[in-house]
Enzyme design. Structure first.
Site, PDB file in Angstrom:
ATOM      1  N   TYR A  15     -57.675 -26.510  41.815  1.00 20.42           N
ATOM      2  CA  TYR A  15     -57.946 -25.465  40.812  1.00 20.42           C
ATOM      3  C   TYR A  15     -58.074 -24.113  41.508  1.00 20.42           C
ATOM      4  CZ  TYR A  15     -60.128 -23.092  36.805  1.00 20.42           C
ATOM      5  OH  TYR A  15     -60.407 -22.223  35.768  1.00 20.42           O
ATOM      6  N   SER A  56     -59.582 -16.776  37.273  1.00 20.78           N
ATOM      7  CA  SER A  56     -60.938 -17.335  37.328  1.00 20.78           C
ATOM      8  C   SER A  56     -61.684 -16.643  38.462  1.00 20.78           C
ATOM      9  CB  SER A  56     -60.862 -18.840  37.628  1.00 20.78           C
ATOM     10  OG  SER A  56     -62.141 -19.377  37.883  1.00 20.78           O
TER      11      SER A  56
HETATM   12  N1  LIG Z   1     -64.525 -21.956  30.786  1.00 24.65           N
HETATM   13  C1  LIG Z   1     -64.707 -21.351  31.917  1.00 24.65           C
HETATM   14  O1  LIG Z   1     -65.842 -21.261  32.416  1.00 24.65           O
HETATM   15  C2  LIG Z   1     -63.540 -20.741  32.650  1.00 24.65           C
HETATM   16  C3  LIG Z   1     -63.809 -20.045  33.829  1.00 24.65           C
HETATM   17  C4  LIG Z   1     -62.776 -19.458  34.522  1.00 24.65           C
HETATM   18  C5  LIG Z   1     -61.477 -19.534  34.038  1.00 24.65           C
HETATM   19  N2  LIG Z   1     -61.229 -20.218  32.897  1.00 24.65           N
HETATM   20  C6  LIG Z   1     -59.825 -20.258  32.442  1.00 24.65           C
HETATM   21  O2  LIG Z   1     -59.745 -19.861  31.080  1.00 24.65           O
HETATM   22  C7  LIG Z   1     -58.609 -20.466  30.465  1.00 24.65           C
HETATM   23  C8  LIG Z   1     -59.045 -21.135  29.173  1.00 24.65           C
HETATM   24  O3  LIG Z   1     -59.936 -22.199  29.483  1.00 24.65           O
HETATM   25  P1  LIG Z   1     -61.048 -22.756  28.479  1.00 24.65           P
HETATM   26  O4  LIG Z   1     -62.330 -22.765  29.217  1.00 24.65           O
HETATM   27  O5  LIG Z   1     -60.966 -22.084  27.163  1.00 24.65           O
HETATM   28  O6  LIG Z   1     -60.603 -24.287  28.395  1.00 24.65           O
HETATM   29  P2  LIG Z   1     -59.996 -25.147  27.201  1.00 24.65           P
HETATM   30  O7  LIG Z   1     -59.727 -26.490  27.812  1.00 24.65           O
HETATM   31  O8  LIG Z   1     -60.841 -25.043  25.988  1.00 24.65           O
HETATM   32  O9  LIG Z   1     -58.632 -24.390  26.901  1.00 24.65           O
HETATM   33  C9  LIG Z   1     -57.452 -24.586  27.640  1.00 24.65           C
HETATM   34  C10 LIG Z   1     -56.292 -24.485  26.666  1.00 24.65           C
HETATM   35  O10 LIG Z   1     -55.064 -24.630  27.394  1.00 24.65           O
HETATM   36  C11 LIG Z   1     -54.257 -25.538  26.679  1.00 24.65           C
HETATM   37  N3  LIG Z   1     -53.304 -26.187  27.573  1.00 24.65           N
HETATM   38  C12 LIG Z   1     -53.553 -27.084  28.572  1.00 24.65           C
HETATM   39  N4  LIG Z   1     -52.409 -27.494  29.120  1.00 24.65           N
HETATM   40  C13 LIG Z   1     -51.410 -26.843  28.462  1.00 24.65           C
HETATM   41  C14 LIG Z   1     -49.989 -26.862  28.560  1.00 24.65           C
HETATM   42  N5  LIG Z   1     -49.353 -27.645  29.440  1.00 24.65           N
HETATM   43  N6  LIG Z   1     -49.276 -26.070  27.723  1.00 24.65           N
HETATM   44  C15 LIG Z   1     -49.914 -25.293  26.812  1.00 24.65           C
HETATM   45  N7  LIG Z   1     -51.242 -25.242  26.669  1.00 24.65           N
HETATM   46  C16 LIG Z   1     -51.973 -26.020  27.486  1.00 24.65           C
HETATM   47  C17 LIG Z   1     -55.220 -26.532  26.048  1.00 24.65           C
HETATM   48  O11 LIG Z   1     -54.646 -27.249  24.988  1.00 24.65           O
HETATM   49  C18 LIG Z   1     -56.332 -25.595  25.602  1.00 24.65           C
HETATM   50  O12 LIG Z   1     -56.106 -25.042  24.331  1.00 24.65           O
HETATM   51  C19 LIG Z   1     -58.035 -21.437  31.511  1.00 24.65           C
HETATM   52  O13 LIG Z   1     -56.922 -20.831  32.167  1.00 24.65           O
HETATM   53  C20 LIG Z   1     -59.191 -21.630  32.476  1.00 24.65           C
HETATM   54  O14 LIG Z   1     -58.746 -21.996  33.764  1.00 24.65           O
HETATM   55  C21 LIG Z   1     -62.223 -20.832  32.194  1.00 24.65           C
END
Ligand SMILES: NC(=O)c1ccc[n+]([C@@H]2O[C@H](COP(=O)([O-])OP(=O)(O)OC[C@H]3O[C@@H](n4cnc5c(N)ncnc54)[C@H](O)[C@@H]3O)[C@@H](O)[C@H]2O)c1
Length: 266
Positions: A161, A147
């Protein structure tokens, strides 16, 4: 021939139709990779729809339920993929959680444990499970979704986080150094503001804290992004597909922001 033809990729947390993981899986498939979609058992229906979508792109796709907090499930998944395809070329550690309050004094042990277990240990366990196969086949590419909050501290982000994403980057760099000579590249992608369920939760929290609407919170966030908008998950998929491709063959240990120029803070 497509750059990732005949390659086998695993993407964790790739169930949600509108999540970053699904967008990554689609981009890898568009580049020709066969993709294994993993997510929590409760996302089984979402994973099935992902397999249908990916198969429609002309690649082989398969779904495996894996809770990344369970090392046995990770090892079983990797064995299943090896039994089916005989190789693993690409691992994308995307599964992640965003929990806890931006007020540090309110964070609970549960917030810390979940953040570190999923965002760091789960990532490490998946790397550990695939690396022997990558060593045996002469190389591979690991891409960890960290991130912008892994590069600096951003206001309104919970400390658990931020700490977990800094750790994810530390893990990425260590593995990059350790396995460079074996042609296993390890890189991190650092998304900024990407429109997903997790992002919506952050905006709702900010809105509640400041007594503003979610739309106003979004406008405030967009104003902090030089490019002026929060992006769709596909932009992260593009960065991952690039890092996984032969075009990035001399890149390892990088932490690539995909953030429209947004600053990671201090
Ligand atoms: N959305 C943003 O702005 C953003 C920014 C920076 C980083 N991220 C990172 O991107 C990645 C995806 O996030 P997103 O925004 O698509 O969120 P999201 O909540 O849509 O996706 C997260 C996914 O991880 C899965 N997950 C959670 N716990 C789990 C576990 N114990 N075992 C297996 N799967 C698990 C969830 O079921 C989901 O499919 C994450 O690592 C998040 O930290 C997102």
């Amino acid at each position: 021939m497509k750059p990732l033809a005949h390659k086998v990729a695993i993407v964790t947390g790739a169930g949600h139709a509108k999540g970053i993981g699904r967008a990554i899986a689609v981009k890898l498939a568009e580049q020709g990779a066969n993709v294994v979609v993993t997510d929590l058992q409760q996302a089984a229906a979402d994973m099935d729809s992902a397999v249908t979508q990916l198969s429609g792109l002309g690649v082989d796709a398969m779904a495996v339920a894996v809770d990344v907090m369970d090392k046995t499930q990770i090892e079983n998944c990797v064995q299943r993929v090896l039994d089916h395809y005989g190789r693993i070329d690409i691992l994308v550690n995307n599964a992640g959680v965003g929990v806890g309050s931006p007020d540090f004094t309110e964070l609970t042990d549960q917030d810390w444990n979940l953040s570190l277990q999923v965002n760091v240990k789960g990532m490490a366990d998946f790397c550990q499970a695939v690396i022997p196969a990558m060593q045996a086949q002469g190389g591979g590419s690991i891409i960890n979704i960290a991130s912008l909050a892994g590069l600096g501290a951003i206001e309104a982000i919970p400390a658990c986080y931020t700490a977990s994403k800094f750790a994810a980057i530390g893990l990425t760099k260590q593995l990059a150094v350790n396995y460079a000579k074996q042609n296993i590249r390890c890189n991190a992608v650092c998304p900024g503001s990407i429109v997903t369920q997790m992002h919506k939760q952050t905006l709702e929290f900010i809105a509640a804290e400041h007594g503003i609407s979610v739309e106003e919170a979004q406008q405030h966030e967009d104003a902090s992004i030089p490019m002026g908008y929060s992006a769709e998950p596909s932009v992260v998929g593009d960065a991952v597909a690039y890092l996984a491709s032969p075009a990035a063959s001399y890149m390892t240990g990088v932490t690539m922001p995909v953030a429209g120029g947004m600053s990671p803070g201090i």
